[in-house]
Scaffold this motif. Structure first.
Motif: not given
Length: 215
Positions: A117-120
């Motif tokens: 999610k959101n590059d995490n």
């Protein structure tokens, strides 16, 4: 210093650093002759594997890198036959499962629990489903791990044993019942050393264990 073949092409810094912390030299290669000279093999995360390898057509998989699929499978085959230690991470676990005759869910119905999610990385809980396995010894029966995938093991390959399972029933780690092979669907290299997280266990124990397998 022990040497481990790191059979990948990109985004390998965290793997290299985790191995280095355990006094292991990472040899980044897709060449069988170079790889098999090493003491062990690490197959890292990455994109989806061509479903032709487990007898299916594309049905939710992302477009595969077929050259990488073949190169990694050939190297895996060489290490399995030599009975040298193997660590598979994410795609690496999936490739190991396929190699031994297993299959994958090409696009998990519950993928929102597992995808980034959101590059995490997402974080979720897992539970031990095999009494006394190495992960249970390290972390207990229930603990949190990171997650960044949309596929998962469906049919398990011959000789493989599921040892961890997520809350939605997805296989999160396997071991081979006879060979020195251990694999995780999650990413311990992103829970280790400089990449430690406050919301998940420390992945270093997995790399320490892999180091102990190297002869």
């Amino acid at each position: 210093m022990k040497r481990v073949a790191l059979a990948g092409t990109e985004n390998l810094t965290n793997y290299i650093e985790a191995l280095k912390e355990n006094d292991i030299e990472a040899v980044v290669t897709l060449d069988i002759d170079e790889a098999i000279k090493c003491d062990g093999l690490l197959i890292p995360g990455g994109g989806d594997i061509d479903p032709v390898y487990y007898g299916e057509e594309m049905d939710g998989s992302d477009e595969p890198d077929r050259d990488l699929d073949k190169a990694q499978r050939d190297i895996l085959d060489a290490f399995v036959k030599s009975k040298k230690p193997i660590l598979g991470i994410c795609r690496g676990m999936q490739l190991i499962n396929i190699y031994f005759g297993g299959s994958l869910y090409q696009d998990l119905e519950t993928k929102d629990i597992h995808t980034r999610k959101n590059d995490n990385d997402t974080v979720h809980s897992v539970r031990s489903v095999a009494e006394g396995n190495v992960f249970e010894k390290f972390y207990g029966k229930n603990f949190n791990i990171n997650s960044a995938h949309h596929q998962g093991a469906k049919k398990l390959g011959k000789g493989l044993k599921e040892v961890l399972q997520s809350e939605d029933g997805v296989c999160e780690a396997i071991i081979h019942e006879e060979l020195p092979i251990i694999a995780t669907q999650f990413h311990p290299e992103r829970m280790s050393y400089k990449q430690r997280r406050d919301d998940a266990v420390v992945g270093e124990e997995i790399f320490k264990y892999f180091r102990s397998l190297l002869k």
